[in-house]
Design a protein around this motif. Structure first.
Motif, PDB file in Angstrom:
ATOM      1  N   SER A 179       8.207  49.592 -18.079  1.00  0.00           N
ATOM      2  CA  SER A 179       8.374  48.535 -19.075  1.00  0.00           C
ATOM      3  C   SER A 179       8.696  47.224 -18.378  1.00  0.00           C
ATOM      4  N   ALA A 180       8.101  46.137 -18.862  1.00  0.00           N
ATOM      5  CA  ALA A 180       8.404  44.815 -18.306  1.00  0.00           C
ATOM      6  C   ALA A 180       9.809  44.362 -18.661  1.00  0.00           C
ATOM      7  N   LEU A 181      10.456  45.028 -19.621  1.00  0.00           N
ATOM      8  CA  LEU A 181      11.821  44.663 -20.022  1.00  0.00           C
ATOM      9  C   LEU A 181      12.873  45.253 -19.095  1.00  0.00           C
ATOM     10  N   GLY A 182      12.475  46.187 -18.259  1.00  0.00           N
ATOM     11  CA  GLY A 182      13.417  46.830 -17.342  1.00  0.00           C
ATOM     12  C   GLY A 182      13.106  48.297 -17.198  1.00  0.00           C
ATOM     13  N   THR A 183      13.206  48.807 -15.980  1.00  0.00           N
ATOM     14  CA  THR A 183      12.859  50.198 -15.739  1.00  0.00           C
ATOM     15  C   THR A 183      13.561  50.714 -14.498  1.00  0.00           C
ATOM     16  N   LYS A 184      13.756  52.019 -14.440  1.00  0.00           N
ATOM     17  CA  LYS A 184      14.194  52.703 -13.230  1.00  0.00           C
ATOM     18  C   LYS A 184      13.307  53.933 -13.056  1.00  0.00           C
ATOM     19  N   VAL A 185      12.735  54.068 -11.867  1.00  0.00           N
ATOM     20  CA  VAL A 185      11.829  55.176 -11.581  1.00  0.00           C
ATOM     21  C   VAL A 185      12.371  55.959 -10.398  1.00  0.00           C
ATOM     22  N   LEU A 186      12.449  57.268 -10.554  1.00  0.00           N
ATOM     23  CA  LEU A 186      12.897  58.161  -9.486  1.00  0.00           C
ATOM     24  C   LEU A 186      11.784  59.155  -9.205  1.00  0.00           C
ATOM     25  N   MET A 187      11.399  59.278  -7.954  1.00  0.00           N
ATOM     26  CA  MET A 187      10.341  60.205  -7.553  1.00  0.00           C
ATOM     27  C   MET A 187      10.959  61.397  -6.845  1.00  0.00           C
ATOM     28  N   LYS A 190       9.184  68.690  -6.143  1.00  0.00           N
ATOM     29  CA  LYS A 190       9.711  70.005  -6.511  1.00  0.00           C
ATOM     30  C   LYS A 190       8.563  71.006  -6.576  1.00  0.00           C
ATOM     31  N   HIS A 191       8.718  72.096  -5.820  1.00  0.00           N
ATOM     32  CA  HIS A 191       7.749  73.200  -5.891  1.00  0.00           C
ATOM     33  C   HIS A 191       6.317  72.710  -5.690  1.00  0.00           C
ATOM     34  N   ARG A 192       6.113  71.888  -4.677  1.00  0.00           N
ATOM     35  CA  ARG A 192       4.800  71.388  -4.276  1.00  0.00           C
ATOM     36  C   ARG A 192       4.187  70.410  -5.276  1.00  0.00           C
ATOM     37  N   PHE A 193       5.015  69.871  -6.157  1.00  0.00           N
ATOM     38  CA  PHE A 193       4.530  68.861  -7.091  1.00  0.00           C
ATOM     39  C   PHE A 193       5.404  67.612  -6.995  1.00  0.00           C
ATOM     40  N   ILE A 194       4.802  66.453  -7.307  1.00  0.00           N
ATOM     41  CA  ILE A 194       5.527  65.190  -7.330  1.00  0.00           C
ATOM     42  C   ILE A 194       5.803  64.821  -8.778  1.00  0.00           C
ATOM     43  N   ASN A 195       7.072  64.709  -9.126  1.00  0.00           N
ATOM     44  CA  ASN A 195       7.467  64.320 -10.478  1.00  0.00           C
ATOM     45  C   ASN A 195       8.056  62.914 -10.467  1.00  0.00           C
ATOM     46  N   PHE A 196       7.748  62.165 -11.505  1.00  0.00           N
ATOM     47  CA  PHE A 196       8.323  60.839 -11.713  1.00  0.00           C
ATOM     48  C   PHE A 196       9.259  60.909 -12.917  1.00  0.00           C
ATOM     49  N   PHE A 197      10.514  60.538 -12.703  1.00  0.00           N
ATOM     50  CA  PHE A 197      11.493  60.459 -13.787  1.00  0.00           C
ATOM     51  C   PHE A 197      11.709  58.979 -14.090  1.00  0.00           C
ATOM     52  N   VAL A 198      11.490  58.592 -15.338  1.00  0.00           N
ATOM     53  CA  VAL A 198      11.429  57.173 -15.680  1.00  0.00           C
ATOM     54  C   VAL A 198      12.358  56.865 -16.853  1.00  0.00           C
ATOM     55  N   GLY A 199      13.146  55.797 -16.703  1.00  0.00           N
ATOM     56  CA  GLY A 199      13.938  55.257 -17.808  1.00  0.00           C
ATOM     57  C   GLY A 199      13.479  53.844 -18.102  1.00  0.00           C
ATOM     58  N   ASN A 200      13.087  53.570 -19.347  1.00  0.00           N
ATOM     59  CA  ASN A 200      12.533  52.270 -19.722  1.00  0.00           C
ATOM     60  C   ASN A 200      13.336  51.609 -20.842  1.00  0.00           C
ATOM     61  N   THR A 201      13.540  50.318 -20.725  1.00  0.00           N
ATOM     62  CA  THR A 201      14.035  49.515 -21.835  1.00  0.00           C
ATOM     63  C   THR A 201      12.840  49.135 -22.693  1.00  0.00           C
ATOM     64  N   ILE A 202      12.901  49.445 -23.985  1.00  0.00           N
ATOM     65  CA  ILE A 202      11.789  49.103 -24.880  1.00  0.00           C
ATOM     66  C   ILE A 202      12.343  48.453 -26.138  1.00  0.00           C
ATOM     67  N   ASN A 203      11.499  47.637 -26.767  1.00  0.00           N
ATOM     68  CA  ASN A 203      11.868  47.054 -28.062  1.00  0.00           C
ATOM     69  C   ASN A 203      10.641  47.039 -28.949  1.00  0.00           C
TER      70      ASN A 203
END
Length: 765
Positions: A179-187, A190-203
């Protein structure tokens, strides 16, 4: 290195505190003896064309995500080796991400937009590649494949990470990440896969078809051309009706053992006006987010008072955070092990009913094992409720009060659902209010020996390094003005165990490389400050300055002994009768290597006579003692201070015999108010003076060595009284002052005149 002569307001919190404690006395000595916080340093730095949002380090290169640019720098001297332009880009409603919309430049609806870098990550699982996500193209990402022979090359192979969805999935966009309003992304891998955990500010500006989610987990496809949700519950959204009234700011994200954590600032409830900080936790293998939980975090400052309950001050909004291991000293203090993850948070107090921070900060440390234990302890109690901003107050989950679940591990069940705890996990400010007049905006930590060191940044662009200790006695050993822009919470600490370890600090468009071993020693202006610096800084005292051993050619370098220094003494004279309190300003009084003030072995001599030390009013910068009587006058006597490790001498003190030689006038009206002048010698000696006439105070107007002026008090009848002067324990008496009847005016002549000046005669009897 040149330093300005004037201190920047509000930057040296400790100095302000010490000045307060000394009630304004010895201010100049305090300033001269404290650390010079206006030093200028020549440090490796780079200035971008636009503000920098994100930084990441890979091998020997630093990657910067800025507005419209990605830069690659050499990690040694921060020289630019490559750049990639990401914007501005043309956005058009009919254009999908990854499409070239330049042919629609003249069509209505097309808008040129800056591309703000919202996330920058390095993936090394499939290929070495840089993944950047921007504010345009619906928050999609690009991946820059980094050749093994030249990891600075971010232009040769660039791929857009977007795949149009099939019709049945058109309402979803797993490739719309940030989100252009603010975001945090954690990569996380796990178990041979790449996961993205994302927190977004939305309105409400984000329409449903944009498919940005408040919090989500998505997997990088093995084809690497985009992402996918594993289930239809891999994301949670603030309900549309609450998106404008209930904003959530995602401040920090990290992984520890089996859990993913996000830190947020949001309103306390849907209806509340006040804001607080929360920690979010869910299992890293929980693709359906069933284990999702939220809990408030509070950083508090307590002030214990006798016969009263402690006053608690809450620092409610998180500004920056960092997770790392503790040093042995701090680990013992907070009950942690050396391998435990510790969450360090910089908190501020917000303005009333606002998330805007004030210049009041505190620093708290939360061992992650205690965070998890707290989640487990309160899981089945009454301080649990459903997440109404996700479900709404009428959702079936909100009527089920059982809320039984397994919170201690990651064996989640599909019937479990997300939960909010109302009891806050509290920790006390590690620095006991030391930063309560500054807004801290950045924190990172590293270990040196047994010590934990924090890198701190402020809203005024100031950078500090300080030992983290629960005792709260540490003060910054590095403190200088880095830039006019606030220090960003985005920081990197590299090679902390090596001599060449450094931190990368962002301020606006600028990034600076700062060594972890300190910035030399010359900013310590007193011996006690010098020797109290952490051992790894390797500072010692050489003659009259603080330097490292190799910078002291004379061989007098020491890390053990500080001789006291006298800067000023007042008063400079006292009457023969004594009783005068002598204030000695300077530094290194009662110095001990443990940074504690101790004057048990300190002695003060006036010539050969002792001056009785007042322990309760003495500090490391100020000694107070009471002088005894003397038989004869003595001038320019030596004041000798002995600390048990060394002595210092100061020759400006005198014993004098104050005398009054004349008074003027010798009479006045009985109603008082006559300005009386006493002439004599040594009338300004000692601490205090009191003039009385007939047992009543003659109010002092001015004091000098040879003249005292005061206003006579009123008396009831005409009479004569001797004038008495008391200076500390000395008493002097002089000629009498005659009180006479008040003058009476019977007539004024003339009673009128021209506008110009005319003499008026007062006729009296």
């Amino acid at each position: 290195m040149k330093a300005p002569a004037v201190l920047t307001p509000g930057i040296l919190v400790l100095l302000f505190t010490l000045v307060q404690k000394s009630d304004g006395e010895c201010k100049e000595a305090l300033v001269k003896s404290e650390m010079n916080v206006n030093m200028k340093y020549q440090l490796p730095n780079f200035t971008a064309e636009t503000p920098i949002q994100n930084i990441v380090l890979h091998k020997q290169h630093i990657y910067l995500g800025a507005i419209n640019y990605i830069y690659v720098l050499n990690d040694e001297n921060l020289q630019k080796v490559a750049e990639y332009k990401t914007g501005p880009m043309l956005e058009h409603p009919d254009c999908f991400p990854c499409q070239d919309c330049s042919h629609k430049a003249n069509f209505s609806g097309g808008i040129w937009k800056d591309n703000v870098n919202m996330a920058l990550l390095v993936d090394t699982y499939y290929d070495d590649q840089l993944i950047s996500c921007g504010s345009i193209h619906r928050g999609t990402c690009q991946r820059h494949v980094l050749p093994s022979y030249n990891t600075a090359d971010i232009q040769s192979e660039v791929h857009c990470m977007y795949s149009p969805q099939a019709d049945e999935e058109s309402s979803q966009c797993p490739d719309c990440v940030v989100s252009a309003l603010g975001t945090k992304v954690l990569m996380s891998e796990k178990h041979r896969f790449i996961n993205f955990f994302v927190g977004n500010t939305i309105n409400s500006s984000y329409l449903p078809d944009y498919s940005l989610h408040s919090i989500s987990v998505r997997r990088l496809k093995e084809t690497q051309d985009g992402f996918k949700f594993l289930t239809d519950q891999s994301y949670i959204d603030v309900l549309p009706e609450f998106r404008d009234s209930y904003p959530i700011k995602y401040v920090y994200a990290f992984e520890s053992n089996d859990f993913i954590y996000f830190l947020t600032v949001q309103r306390e409830t849907l209806d509340a006006q006040t804001f607080h900080t929360r920690i979010i936790r869910f299992c890293s293998v929980d693709s359906g987010l069933h284990s999702y939980m939220e809990m408030p975090l509070e950083c508090i400052l307590t002030e214990k008072r006798r016969k009263r309950s402690p006053r608690e001050e809450v620092f409610n909004i998180l500004q920056a955070a960092y997770v790392s291991k503790p040093g042995a000293h701090l680990a013992r203090q907070i009950g942690a092990n050396l391998n435990d993850d510790i969450l360090y948070g910089v908190f501020a107090q917000s303005k009333p009913d606002s998330a805007e921070p004030m210049n009041r900060s505190a620093i708290c440390a939360f061992p992650i094992k205690y965070v998890n234990e707290f989640f487990n302890k309160i899981i089945n109690k009454n301080n649990v409720r459903c997440l109404q901003h996700f479900y709404g107050p009428n959702h079936e989950h909100c009527f089920n009060r059982t809320l039984l679940r397994n919170s201690s591990g990651c064996e989640v069940h599909s019937d479990e659902y997300r939960t909010e705890f109302t009891t806050a996990l509290q920790r006390v400010d590690l620095f006991m209010g030391q930063f309560n007049q500054v807004l801290l905006t950045s924190i990172s930590t590293f270990i040196k020996g047994n010590l934990t060191i924090a890198n701190l940044g402020t809203s005024e662009g100031r950078f500090m390094q300080v030992v983290v200790s629960r005792s709260g006695s540490s003060t910054p050993h590095v403190n200088f003005h880095l830039d006019s822009h606030p220090v960003s919470p985005e920081v990197i600490v590299e090679h902390p165990l090596n001599q060449n370890g450094y931190t990368l600090v962002v301020t606006g468009k600028k990034i600076t490389k700062i060594p972890l071993n300190g910035l030399g020693c010359v900013h310590f202006q007193s011996c006690s400050q010098c020797l109290a610096a952490p051992p790894f800084v390797q500072c010692g005292w050489c003659h009259d300055k603080c330097v490292r051993l190799e910078e002291c050619p004379s061989g007098t370098w020491t890390q053990e002994i500080c001789h006291p220094t006298i800067y000023e003494v007042f008063p400079t004279s006292a009457p023969l009768e004594g009783g005068t309190t002598l204030t000695i300003c300077g530094w290194d009084f009662g110095f001990r290597r443990n940074n504690k003030f101790d004057v048990k072995k300190t002695r003060i001599l006036l010539g050969n006579e002792s001056c009785t030390l007042t322990l309760s009013e003495s500090t490391t910068n100020m000694l107070k003692c009471t002088v005894g009587p003397a038989v004869n006058e003595h001038f320019n006597m030596s004041i000798i201070i002995s600390s048990g490790r060394g002595t210092v001498q100061y020759s400006t003190f005198s014993y004098v015999d104050p005398i009054i030689t004349s008074i003027s006038p010798s009479y006045g009206p009985k109603t008082g108010g006559t300005l009386l002048t006493l002439t004599g010698k040594y009338l300004n000696s000692g601490n205090s003076r009191h003039i009385s006439i007939g047992g009543k105070t003659c109010t002092l107007k001015s004091v000098s060595d040879s003249i005292l002026e005061c206003y006579t008090p009123a008396q009831t009848s005409p009479t004569e009284f001797p004038i008495k002067l008391k200076i500390d324990l000395a008493n002097r008496e002089t000629d009498s002052f005659s009180y006479q009847d008040d003058p009476i005016v019977y007539e004024i002549y003339p009673t009128k005149s021209f506008i110009r000046h005319v003499n008026i005669a007062l006729i009296q009897r």
